[in-house]
Design a protein around this motif. Sequence first.
Motif, PDB file in Angstrom:
ATOM      1  N   LYS A  10       0.841  -1.205   0.000  1.00  0.00           N
ATOM      2  CA  LYS A  10       0.000   0.000   0.000  1.00  0.00           C
ATOM      3  C   LYS A  10       0.876   1.255   0.000  1.00  0.00           C
ATOM      4  O   LYS A  10       0.602   2.227  -0.704  1.00  0.00           O
ATOM      5  CB  LYS A  10      -0.896  -0.015   1.248  1.00  0.00           C
ATOM      6  CG  LYS A  10      -1.901   1.117   1.284  1.00  0.00           C
ATOM      7  CD  LYS A  10      -2.698   1.113   2.554  1.00  0.00           C
ATOM      8  CE  LYS A  10      -4.010   0.398   2.399  1.00  0.00           C
ATOM      9  NZ  LYS A  10      -4.845   0.495   3.610  1.00  0.00           N
ATOM     10  N   LYS A  11       1.957   1.222   0.768  1.00  0.00           N
ATOM     11  CA  LYS A  11       2.857   2.379   0.847  1.00  0.00           C
ATOM     12  C   LYS A  11       3.423   2.709  -0.535  1.00  0.00           C
ATOM     13  O   LYS A  11       3.549   3.868  -0.900  1.00  0.00           O
ATOM     14  CB  LYS A  11       4.014   2.074   1.818  1.00  0.00           C
ATOM     15  CG  LYS A  11       3.588   2.162   3.255  1.00  0.00           C
ATOM     16  CD  LYS A  11       4.702   2.079   4.265  1.00  0.00           C
ATOM     17  CE  LYS A  11       5.781   1.123   4.059  1.00  0.00           C
ATOM     18  NZ  LYS A  11       6.553   0.754   5.255  1.00  0.00           N
ATOM     19  N   ILE A  12       3.752   1.671  -1.287  1.00  0.00           N
ATOM     20  CA  ILE A  12       4.328   1.901  -2.629  1.00  0.00           C
ATOM     21  C   ILE A  12       3.237   2.365  -3.596  1.00  0.00           C
ATOM     22  O   ILE A  12       3.405   3.356  -4.308  1.00  0.00           O
ATOM     23  CB  ILE A  12       5.004   0.621  -3.162  1.00  0.00           C
ATOM     24  CG1 ILE A  12       6.175   0.234  -2.254  1.00  0.00           C
ATOM     25  CG2 ILE A  12       5.490   0.822  -4.593  1.00  0.00           C
ATOM     26  CD1 ILE A  12       6.745  -1.139  -2.514  1.00  0.00           C
ATOM     27  N   ILE A  13       2.118   1.640  -3.573  1.00  0.00           N
ATOM     28  CA  ILE A  13       1.047   1.933  -4.534  1.00  0.00           C
ATOM     29  C   ILE A  13       0.523   3.355  -4.349  1.00  0.00           C
ATOM     30  O   ILE A  13       0.174   4.019  -5.317  1.00  0.00           O
ATOM     31  CB  ILE A  13      -0.098   0.901  -4.386  1.00  0.00           C
ATOM     32  CG1 ILE A  13       0.368  -0.450  -4.919  1.00  0.00           C
ATOM     33  CG2 ILE A  13      -1.346   1.347  -5.140  1.00  0.00           C
ATOM     34  CD1 ILE A  13      -0.543  -1.598  -4.572  1.00  0.00           C
ATOM     35  N   LYS A  14       0.519   3.834  -3.102  1.00  0.00           N
ATOM     36  CA  LYS A  14      -0.035   5.172  -2.861  1.00  0.00           C
ATOM     37  C   LYS A  14       0.966   6.287  -3.135  1.00  0.00           C
ATOM     38  O   LYS A  14       0.654   7.455  -2.915  1.00  0.00           O
ATOM     39  CB  LYS A  14      -0.553   5.265  -1.427  1.00  0.00           C
ATOM     40  CG  LYS A  14      -1.890   4.565  -1.233  1.00  0.00           C
ATOM     41  CD  LYS A  14      -2.600   5.101  -0.011  1.00  0.00           C
ATOM     42  CE  LYS A  14      -4.050   4.690   0.013  1.00  0.00           C
ATOM     43  NZ  LYS A  14      -4.775   5.297   1.137  1.00  0.00           N
ATOM     44  N   SER A  15       2.182   5.906  -3.596  1.00  0.00           N
ATOM     45  CA  SER A  15       3.162   6.968  -3.848  1.00  0.00           C
ATOM     46  C   SER A  15       2.984   7.505  -5.275  1.00  0.00           C
ATOM     47  O   SER A  15       2.634   6.764  -6.195  1.00  0.00           O
ATOM     48  CB  SER A  15       4.586   6.439  -3.658  1.00  0.00           C
ATOM     49  OG  SER A  15       4.931   5.584  -4.716  1.00  0.00           O
ATOM     50  N   VAL A  20       3.681   7.695 -11.540  1.00  0.00           N
ATOM     51  CA  VAL A  20       4.406   8.386 -12.612  1.00  0.00           C
ATOM     52  C   VAL A  20       5.205   7.366 -13.418  1.00  0.00           C
ATOM     53  O   VAL A  20       5.211   7.387 -14.660  1.00  0.00           O
ATOM     54  CB  VAL A  20       5.326   9.484 -12.017  1.00  0.00           C
ATOM     55  CG1 VAL A  20       6.275  10.046 -13.068  1.00  0.00           C
ATOM     56  CG2 VAL A  20       4.488  10.614 -11.432  1.00  0.00           C
ATOM     57  N   MET A  21       5.864   6.443 -12.709  1.00  0.00           N
ATOM     58  CA  MET A  21       6.661   5.415 -13.395  1.00  0.00           C
ATOM     59  C   MET A  21       5.774   4.514 -14.261  1.00  0.00           C
ATOM     60  O   MET A  21       6.149   4.160 -15.378  1.00  0.00           O
ATOM     61  CB  MET A  21       7.433   4.569 -12.381  1.00  0.00           C
ATOM     62  CG  MET A  21       8.621   5.266 -11.756  1.00  0.00           C
ATOM     63  SD  MET A  21       9.929   5.671 -12.928  1.00  0.00           S
ATOM     64  CE  MET A  21      10.828   4.130 -13.011  1.00  0.00           C
ATOM     65  N   LEU A  22       4.593   4.158 -13.739  1.00  0.00           N
ATOM     66  CA  LEU A  22       3.666   3.330 -14.521  1.00  0.00           C
ATOM     67  C   LEU A  22       3.206   4.068 -15.776  1.00  0.00           C
ATOM     68  O   LEU A  22       3.106   3.480 -16.855  1.00  0.00           O
ATOM     69  CB  LEU A  22       2.452   2.939 -13.683  1.00  0.00           C
ATOM     70  CG  LEU A  22       2.569   1.709 -12.780  1.00  0.00           C
ATOM     71  CD1 LEU A  22       1.210   1.330 -12.231  1.00  0.00           C
ATOM     72  CD2 LEU A  22       3.174   0.512 -13.501  1.00  0.00           C
ATOM     73  N   ALA A  23       2.956   5.360 -15.600  1.00  0.00           N
ATOM     74  CA  ALA A  23       2.527   6.171 -16.746  1.00  0.00           C
ATOM     75  C   ALA A  23       3.630   6.214 -17.801  1.00  0.00           C
ATOM     76  O   ALA A  23       3.373   6.063 -19.001  1.00  0.00           O
ATOM     77  CB  ALA A  23       2.175   7.585 -16.285  1.00  0.00           C
ATOM     78  N   PHE A  24       4.879   6.418 -17.339  1.00  0.00           N
ATOM     79  CA  PHE A  24       6.021   6.427 -18.259  1.00  0.00           C
ATOM     80  C   PHE A  24       6.133   5.095 -18.999  1.00  0.00           C
ATOM     81  O   PHE A  24       6.415   5.054 -20.188  1.00  0.00           O
ATOM     82  CB  PHE A  24       7.319   6.702 -17.500  1.00  0.00           C
ATOM     83  CG  PHE A  24       7.676   8.162 -17.431  1.00  0.00           C
ATOM     84  CD1 PHE A  24       7.892   8.898 -18.599  1.00  0.00           C
ATOM     85  CD2 PHE A  24       7.797   8.812 -16.223  1.00  0.00           C
ATOM     86  CE1 PHE A  24       8.206  10.246 -18.549  1.00  0.00           C
ATOM     87  CE2 PHE A  24       8.117  10.161 -16.154  1.00  0.00           C
ATOM     88  CZ  PHE A  24       8.312  10.879 -17.322  1.00  0.00           C
ATOM     89  N   LEU A  25       5.897   4.037 -18.242  1.00  0.00           N
ATOM     90  CA  LEU A  25       5.985   2.684 -18.814  1.00  0.00           C
ATOM     91  C   LEU A  25       4.952   2.524 -19.932  1.00  0.00           C
ATOM     92  O   LEU A  25       5.248   1.979 -20.999  1.00  0.00           O
ATOM     93  CB  LEU A  25       5.733   1.673 -17.692  1.00  0.00           C
ATOM     94  CG  LEU A  25       6.413   0.316 -17.809  1.00  0.00           C
ATOM     95  CD1 LEU A  25       7.915   0.459 -18.018  1.00  0.00           C
ATOM     96  CD2 LEU A  25       6.143  -0.513 -16.555  1.00  0.00           C
ATOM     97  N   CYS A  26       3.741   3.022 -19.682  1.00  0.00           N
ATOM     98  CA  CYS A  26       2.673   2.932 -20.694  1.00  0.00           C
ATOM     99  C   CYS A  26       3.067   3.715 -21.941  1.00  0.00           C
ATOM    100  O   CYS A  26       2.894   3.233 -23.063  1.00  0.00           O
ATOM    101  CB  CYS A  26       1.359   3.480 -20.132  1.00  0.00           C
ATOM    102  SG  CYS A  26       0.658   2.408 -18.881  1.00  0.00           S
ATOM    103  N   LEU A 217      12.220   1.535  -9.620  1.00  0.00           N
ATOM    104  CA  LEU A 217      10.832   1.587  -9.152  1.00  0.00           C
ATOM    105  C   LEU A 217      10.733   1.332  -7.644  1.00  0.00           C
ATOM    106  O   LEU A 217       9.978   1.983  -6.933  1.00  0.00           O
ATOM    107  CB  LEU A 217      10.023   0.533  -9.923  1.00  0.00           C
ATOM    108  CG  LEU A 217       8.520   0.689 -10.019  1.00  0.00           C
ATOM    109  CD1 LEU A 217       8.154   2.048 -10.548  1.00  0.00           C
ATOM    110  CD2 LEU A 217       7.937  -0.390 -10.930  1.00  0.00           C
ATOM    111  N   PHE A 218      11.515   0.384  -7.159  1.00  0.00           N
ATOM    112  CA  PHE A 218      11.409   0.006  -5.739  1.00  0.00           C
ATOM    113  C   PHE A 218      12.702   0.284  -4.966  1.00  0.00           C
ATOM    114  O   PHE A 218      12.920  -0.298  -3.900  1.00  0.00           O
ATOM    115  CB  PHE A 218      11.052  -1.475  -5.625  1.00  0.00           C
ATOM    116  CG  PHE A 218       9.802  -1.848  -6.375  1.00  0.00           C
ATOM    117  CD1 PHE A 218       8.597  -1.231  -6.089  1.00  0.00           C
ATOM    118  CD2 PHE A 218       9.827  -2.797  -7.379  1.00  0.00           C
ATOM    119  CE1 PHE A 218       7.442  -1.548  -6.788  1.00  0.00           C
ATOM    120  CE2 PHE A 218       8.675  -3.133  -8.083  1.00  0.00           C
ATOM    121  CZ  PHE A 218       7.477  -2.499  -7.785  1.00  0.00           C
TER     122      PHE A 218
END
Lengths: 418, 292
Positions: A10-15, A20-26, A217-218
């Motif tokens: 949850k701590k990671i997902i809510k950051s 932003v990284m997921l958006a860049f990946l897309c 990412l992590f």
Amino acid sequence: MITITLFEMKKIIKSIFFFVMLAFLCVFLIGYYVFVHHQTVPVEKLIVETESMIHMQEQQIQELKRTINNSEDGGNSQLQLDLTVSEQLLSKNQILLKAYQEEDWQAVLQQEIESNEPEVERMKAGNEYYTSTFPTLFTLESRLEYNKWLLSHNITPVLPIDFYSWYTVYDLDFGDPIAEEYIKKQSEKYSSTGVYFLHHTLNLLFTIFGALIFLFLFGDILTKEGLGKNGPIHFLHTQPLSRLKIFIGKLLAVLFLSLFVIVFISGFCLLIGSLFDGFGYFYYPVLIYGEDFSFTFQKMSTVIFQSGVLFIFVLLFSYALLFLFSILTKRTLTAVGLTIVVLYIGIQWGKDTILSSFSPYIPFHYFSITDIVTNTFAASVKNFAFSMSTGCIVLSISTIALLFLSYFLFHLQNKLLH
Amino acid sequence: MIIHIQNVKKRYKKEWVLKGINIKVEQPNIIALVGPNGSGKTTLLNCMTNLLSFHEGTVELVGKKHTDPSLFKEVSFLQDNRILYGNLTGYDHLKFICNVQHLSTARITDVAERVGMSSYLKKRVRNYSLGMKQHLLLAMAIINQPKLLLLDEPLNGLDPTSAITMRNILLELYNEGTTILLSSHNLDEIDRLTNTVYFMKDGAILKESLLDLNMRRYTVSVTDGKKAKKILEEKQIDFTSINENQISFDETTIDLQTFIDYMNQNDIQIYDIDKQKIGAERRYQELFEGAK
């Protein structure tokens, strides 16, 4: 354990960084899809090429006929032979053109198989395996079986499928550099269907570069806790949780989120490919090298799955290094940087010691994931000790050793620091 | 035994920062740790909760060794607000505690109401003010209704209203049977909360500080100060001479009636008696600033 793992996730997902990284990946995947789509050879291109070839062959035949008619002896036997061969080639190309126009892939494959089979049989009879000139017997034989697989599973082939679009690691001599470049380019087949695009993407992702993406990412999974000072780690340490649970919880969180990201990427690739160019086939054949010039074909879905499994082991190994450096340095960038440096040095060192007997036990070799899974790596270095199972074992042992050391330091951190 | 600290010593490099701390608490109480910055208050709390290791001694809280993480089901520690996760909401923090400690999540609403943070419970912590963070820290510390509550500077950043709420909650918890050990610089608040104050200096608890701050101190004006002081000296009674005819003494050294009797027996007239509660601030000044 589930609670701490979910909390860490949850701590990671809510950051914001994660999103932003997921958006860049897309964005990257969309860009890569455009590239793959552009590289995909459409059937229309083959039609044009074949028509042009037919036109040339017709002119050549006319020329040959004129030469024969004008000659006093009614044309020598060599000219007659040339004419016959040209007419045969023309006939084949006309059939091929018709098949392309009608997208009758069965006919195309059948023709490829029929033209390939005699040569393979001839070379096999002569046991001509131990050659390195393109096309080697291994190349011809594997190409033949590849086409047979496509035919038997009724799969639309990824174009081009001609003689020059298939080479293997045993082809070392191509005659001249231009031919080598052409063959290698032709063999780099692209398809923008869902499954094939997923294959392309994962080939790109399941490498050291993919591991680096996940490290970025992590990268702050431990350091963001404010190790060695009054940080959130003190909140966790003042809950009824052992330090081991906290440590494993963090590892599991990054592992599950890595899986989530891989599944997300896979889903995105399948979706985007299917939307624009169809789903494709999970049954696409992938060549798996065997010992003594043997080979098999594996379903693309199986290869993707096996590559995914090995990549997870590679990621765990990378995370173990990251954890160690995070605990030692307590700074995100330093820890990520050191992890990358160690991976780079390890991979280079692995290359330098590739021929040594202990080489298969160096974990850094297994970052060439697809090559390991398909045994391309093993066939290239002629050492079949490099395999997916060896990789999983070597990476597991190295990871456990690193994690043990990291946990030891994590547990004793306050004693060491204060 | 709720708190049993025996001879705890800790050093940073060669400097001893805790020099043999001993604390025993058997009954529910409110205990304050008071001392200047660097006196070792936070270090002691961190050692008690195993956030820091120490070199000698033992710590047991609620009958368990301090290294046993299960004690945190009964012990809570309100720390610095840097322990909070900015990306998460207050609710996320509280829910995690409930999940880890197998508590009903229904407690979240109750505790949020109790500390006055219902309106911003589901906002991300990075948008909280200092006071809001302090409310959340308190909610996190009391959601499990601990037997022992440790608080490190709990009043930092609180406005007067919040400070009163915090004090009232602490007193309620004490009345419900919770033992509270807090470090604070706010001596007025400590006076309102407790009479049991451990003054710390240079990593040690000052022995002379272990007295009841409810105790009275008398300042008496007499007709013949010189004679009165001589009598007290003969009887080996500890006192302070304020000026020629004024004497000050604590009620632990001699009770007021005995003092009056001595004066009457020696024909010394008393014409003024001033009675004061010592209080934490006064005691702090005496111990650390040399005031008498």
